[in-house]
Design a protein around this motif. Structure first.
Motif, PDB file in Angstrom:
ATOM      1  N   PRO A 120      17.513   4.435  -0.395  1.00 44.42           N
ATOM      2  CA  PRO A 120      18.907   4.362   0.046  1.00 44.42           C
ATOM      3  C   PRO A 120      19.484   5.741   0.391  1.00 44.42           C
ATOM      4  CG  PRO A 120      18.576   2.969  -1.854  1.00 44.42           C
ATOM      5  CD  PRO A 120      17.315   3.765  -1.690  1.00 44.42           C
ATOM      6  N   LYS A 121      19.024   6.760  -0.342  1.00 43.19           N
ATOM      7  CA  LYS A 121      19.476   8.124  -0.049  1.00 43.19           C
ATOM      8  C   LYS A 121      19.061   8.506   1.377  1.00 43.19           C
ATOM      9  CE  LYS A 121      18.669  11.173  -3.535  1.00 43.19           C
ATOM     10  NZ  LYS A 121      17.846  12.221  -4.159  1.00 43.19           N
ATOM     11  N   THR A 122      17.827   8.162   1.719  1.00 40.20           N
ATOM     12  CA  THR A 122      17.322   8.471   3.060  1.00 40.20           C
ATOM     13  C   THR A 122      18.111   7.728   4.137  1.00 40.20           C
ATOM     14  OG1 THR A 122      15.145   8.653   2.063  1.00 40.20           O
ATOM     15  CG2 THR A 122      15.218   8.562   4.456  1.00 40.20           C
ATOM     16  N   PHE A 178       6.367  15.979  -1.433  1.00 37.16           N
ATOM     17  CA  PHE A 178       5.661  14.725  -1.212  1.00 37.16           C
ATOM     18  C   PHE A 178       6.640  13.629  -0.781  1.00 37.16           C
ATOM     19  CE2 PHE A 178       4.783  10.564  -3.114  1.00 37.16           C
ATOM     20  CZ  PHE A 178       3.680  10.200  -2.363  1.00 37.16           C
ATOM     21  N   GLU A 179       7.767  13.550  -1.471  1.00 35.97           N
ATOM     22  CA  GLU A 179       8.760  12.515  -1.141  1.00 35.97           C
ATOM     23  C   GLU A 179       9.283  12.683   0.280  1.00 35.97           C
ATOM     24  OE1 GLU A 179      11.697  12.705  -4.256  1.00 35.97           O
ATOM     25  OE2 GLU A 179      10.699  11.085  -5.363  1.00 35.97           O
ATOM     26  N   ALA A 180       9.561  13.928   0.655  1.00 33.53           N
ATOM     27  CA  ALA A 180      10.088  14.192   1.996  1.00 33.53           C
ATOM     28  C   ALA A 180       9.083  13.749   3.060  1.00 33.53           C
ATOM     29  CB  ALA A 180      10.413  15.669   2.148  1.00 33.53           C
ATOM     30  N   GLN A 181       7.810  14.091   2.835  1.00 29.91           N
ATOM     31  CA  GLN A 181       6.782  13.715   3.802  1.00 29.91           C
ATOM     32  C   GLN A 181       6.605  12.204   3.839  1.00 29.91           C
ATOM     33  OE1 GLN A 181       5.479  15.996   5.897  1.00 29.91           O
ATOM     34  NE2 GLN A 181       4.650  14.201   6.946  1.00 29.91           N
ATOM     35  N   PHE A 182       6.656  11.599   2.659  1.00 27.98           N
ATOM     36  CA  PHE A 182       6.498  10.144   2.550  1.00 27.98           C
ATOM     37  C   PHE A 182       7.556   9.426   3.388  1.00 27.98           C
ATOM     38  CE2 PHE A 182       7.433   6.076   0.486  1.00 27.98           C
ATOM     39  CZ  PHE A 182       6.163   5.519   0.393  1.00 27.98           C
ATOM     40  N   MET A 183       8.810   9.861   3.287  1.00 25.57           N
ATOM     41  CA  MET A 183       9.890   9.219   4.023  1.00 25.57           C
ATOM     42  C   MET A 183       9.795   9.530   5.511  1.00 25.57           C
ATOM     43  SD  MET A 183      11.287   7.584   1.606  1.00 25.57           S
ATOM     44  CE  MET A 183      12.303   6.779   2.770  1.00 25.57           C
ATOM     45  N   LYS A 184       9.352  10.753   5.815  1.00 29.95           N
ATOM     46  CA  LYS A 184       9.277  11.177   7.210  1.00 29.95           C
ATOM     47  C   LYS A 184       8.246  10.352   7.986  1.00 29.95           C
ATOM     48  CE  LYS A 184       8.662  15.437   9.427  1.00 29.95           C
ATOM     49  NZ  LYS A 184       8.163  16.813   9.241  1.00 29.95           N
ATOM     50  N   ASP A 185       7.183   9.951   7.301  1.00 33.44           N
ATOM     51  CA  ASP A 185       6.101   9.219   7.960  1.00 33.44           C
ATOM     52  C   ASP A 185       6.493   7.795   8.352  1.00 33.44           C
ATOM     53  OD1 ASP A 185       4.486  11.369   7.776  1.00 33.44           O
ATOM     54  OD2 ASP A 185       3.394  10.707   5.992  1.00 33.44           O
ATOM     55  N   SER A 222       0.840  -1.202   0.000  1.00 36.27           N
ATOM     56  CA  SER A 222       0.000   0.000   0.000  1.00 36.27           C
ATOM     57  C   SER A 222       0.874   1.252   0.000  1.00 36.27           C
ATOM     58  CB  SER A 222      -0.955  -0.002   1.198  1.00 36.27           C
ATOM     59  OG  SER A 222      -0.233   0.156   2.397  1.00 36.27           O
ATOM     60  N   LYS A 223       2.020   1.188   0.697  1.00 36.74           N
ATOM     61  CA  LYS A 223       2.942   2.325   0.712  1.00 36.74           C
ATOM     62  C   LYS A 223       3.537   2.565  -0.678  1.00 36.74           C
ATOM     63  CE  LYS A 223       3.434   4.627   4.435  1.00 36.74           C
ATOM     64  NZ  LYS A 223       2.954   6.008   4.370  1.00 36.74           N
ATOM     65  N   ILE A 224       3.900   1.477  -1.338  1.00 38.08           N
ATOM     66  CA  ILE A 224       4.495   1.601  -2.674  1.00 38.08           C
ATOM     67  C   ILE A 224       3.478   2.212  -3.647  1.00 38.08           C
ATOM     68  CG2 ILE A 224       5.389   0.294  -4.658  1.00 38.08           C
ATOM     69  CD1 ILE A 224       6.630  -1.659  -2.576  1.00 38.08           C
ATOM     70  N   ILE A 225       2.239   1.724  -3.559  1.00 38.92           N
ATOM     71  CA  ILE A 225       1.188   2.269  -4.437  1.00 38.92           C
ATOM     72  C   ILE A 225       0.954   3.742  -4.103  1.00 38.92           C
ATOM     73  CG2 ILE A 225      -1.245   2.104  -5.091  1.00 38.92           C
ATOM     74  CD1 ILE A 225      -1.000  -0.961  -4.505  1.00 38.92           C
ATOM     75  N   GLU A 226       0.937   4.046  -2.802  1.00 39.74           N
ATOM     76  CA  GLU A 226       0.755   5.439  -2.376  1.00 39.74           C
ATOM     77  C   GLU A 226       1.855   6.317  -2.981  1.00 39.74           C
ATOM     78  OE1 GLU A 226       0.782   5.990   1.934  1.00 39.74           O
ATOM     79  OE2 GLU A 226       1.564   8.022   1.640  1.00 39.74           O
ATOM     80  N   TYR A 227       3.074   5.799  -2.959  1.00 38.22           N
ATOM     81  CA  TYR A 227       4.179   6.579  -3.511  1.00 38.22           C
ATOM     82  C   TYR A 227       4.020   6.776  -5.021  1.00 38.22           C
ATOM     83  CZ  TYR A 227       8.709   7.992  -5.177  1.00 38.22           C
ATOM     84  OH  TYR A 227       9.700   8.674  -5.819  1.00 38.22           O
ATOM     85  N   LEU A 228       3.749   5.667  -5.721  1.00 37.77           N
ATOM     86  CA  LEU A 228       3.678   5.743  -7.178  1.00 37.77           C
ATOM     87  C   LEU A 228       2.533   6.647  -7.634  1.00 37.77           C
ATOM     88  CD1 LEU A 228       4.461   2.041  -8.141  1.00 37.77           C
ATOM     89  CD2 LEU A 228       5.943   4.038  -8.419  1.00 37.77           C
ATOM     90  N   GLU A 229       1.457   6.677  -6.858  1.00 39.32           N
ATOM     91  CA  GLU A 229       0.344   7.565  -7.224  1.00 39.32           C
ATOM     92  C   GLU A 229       0.651   9.016  -6.839  1.00 39.32           C
ATOM     93  OE1 GLU A 229      -3.018   5.719  -5.378  1.00 39.32           O
ATOM     94  OE2 GLU A 229      -3.398   4.419  -7.103  1.00 39.32           O
ATOM     95  N   LEU A 273      10.027  -1.777   4.070  1.00 38.47           N
ATOM     96  CA  LEU A 273       9.652  -1.218   2.772  1.00 38.47           C
ATOM     97  C   LEU A 273      10.820  -1.297   1.791  1.00 38.47           C
ATOM     98  CD1 LEU A 273       7.410   0.123   1.172  1.00 38.47           C
ATOM     99  CD2 LEU A 273       8.162   2.328   2.020  1.00 38.47           C
ATOM    100  N   LEU A 274      12.015  -1.064   2.305  1.00 38.37           N
ATOM    101  CA  LEU A 274      13.209  -1.131   1.452  1.00 38.37           C
ATOM    102  C   LEU A 274      13.364  -2.538   0.870  1.00 38.37           C
ATOM    103  CD1 LEU A 274      15.736   0.307   0.402  1.00 38.37           C
ATOM    104  CD2 LEU A 274      16.906  -0.316   2.508  1.00 38.37           C
TER     105      LEU A 274
END
Lengths: 159, 155
Positions: free
Chosen positions: A112-114, A79-86, A59-66, A95-96
């Motif tokens: 990996p950057k995170t 969006f990416e910053a918030q996604f990783m922060k959550d 669900s997280k992956i789909i959330e990201y891709l959408e 998830l990795l």
């Protein structure tokens, strides 16, 4: 999001390890390379089982891709910053692994950057504690590493 | 005794009814139990290849699996560092132009010697006025880490 995708007739069904079925659009599915090759190999009407991915991770992956299809570069960044922060550290790891298995290229950049950011400028002791890693070096092995590269052990953040 | 057996049977029974559920749970738990040290190598490589040299080295001292991956992805063609020779003492500075960092190394074994040339991962120095006792200093690579300057071998 799964409901929305299921309206389309050619959606792809993915079955997670904990038995939840997700229906995703081909656009989303094709961004997971592992799924993409499975669709090519088999009939796409078949339910694809994912032995290494649970419902939360998918669900997280789909959330990201959408979500990353935002219009502006800065909106995507935000969006990416918030996604990783959550994500908690534990969720980040799970998830990795899922992302690695499904080969979601964009997340294989971002995640990996995170994690690398979490490692930067930290002492060895801090890293072990933070990531819950057991030191499996013998004292002499560790001493040897530290002696050879002593300069790299100065100037880290306070633990 | 009989009570104990009954208890055991009950437990077995529980296990059987739960077996379907537990199978997926166990699988799921297995995923959860994976630690940061036994992440798949490809994923660790992606993480460590984003680290600067000093961060990479510290990560390599955390545990054996991190060590093998971190050493494997250390950048081989990093731009060269500048080596500064001290007027007094045996403290040599190394300047990394990419990170704009200076690192200091105590190299008493270089005392009184002159650098002849550097090639790949070695610095050749001659010690004493006669030029005898030529020594090859092995480094991790002058174009690379030059970290273990301390270890040298006779030429």
């Amino acid at each position: 999001m799964a409901e929305k995708a299921s309206e389309s007739s050619n959606s792809i069904s993915l079955n997670t390890v904990d038995g939840k079925i997700f229906k995703v659009s081909p656009t989303i599915a094709n961004q997971m390379q592992t799924i993409q090759s499975l669709i090519k190999a088999y009939d796409s009407s078949r339910v694809i089982s994912l032995p290494h991915v649970n419902a939360f991770h998918l669900s997280k992956i789909i959330e990201y891709l959408e979500g990353k299809s935002a219009t502006t570069v800065s909106a995507v960044k935000e969006f990416e910053a918030q996604f990783m922060k959550d994500l908690s550290l534990k969720q980040l790891k799970g998830l990795l692994i899922a992302v690695g298995y499904l080969k979601v290229n964009e997340l294989l950049e971002l995640m990996p950057k995170t994690v690398a950011k979490l490692i930067e400028n930290k002492s060895v002791e801090f890293l072990r504690k933070f990531f819950g890693i057991v030191n499996d070096f013998t004292p002499s092995e560790e001493a040897k590493i530290r002696e050879e590269i002593a300069w790299a052990f100065d100037g880290v953040d306070e633990d | 005794m009989p009570g104990k057996r009954r208890k055991k049977l009950k437990l077995l029974n529980d296990t059987i009814t739960d077996s379907r559920r537990t199978a997926t749970e166990v699988k799921n738990e297995k995923l959860e139990l994976q630690t940061w040290s036994d992440l798949p190598v490809e994923l660790l490589e992606l993480i460590f290849s984003r680290l600067t040299l000093d961060n990479n080295i510290r990560a390599s001292a955390v545990c054996k699996s991190w060590n093998s991956v971190a050493t494997a992805v250390r950048v081989l063609n990093q731009s060269p560092w500048l080596m500064y020779f001290p007027k007094f003492g045996d403290c040599y500075d190394f300047y990394d132009p990419v990170q704009r960092n200076t690192y200091s190394l105590q190299l008493p074994e270089l005392s009184g010697s002159r650098v002849c040339y550097t090639k790949d991962d070695t610095i050749r120095v001659s010690s004493g006025m006669t030029g005898e006792n030529k020594t090859l200093l092995k480094t991790y690579g002058l174009n690379h880490h030059r970290t273990s300057l301390g270890s040298h071998e006779e030429f």
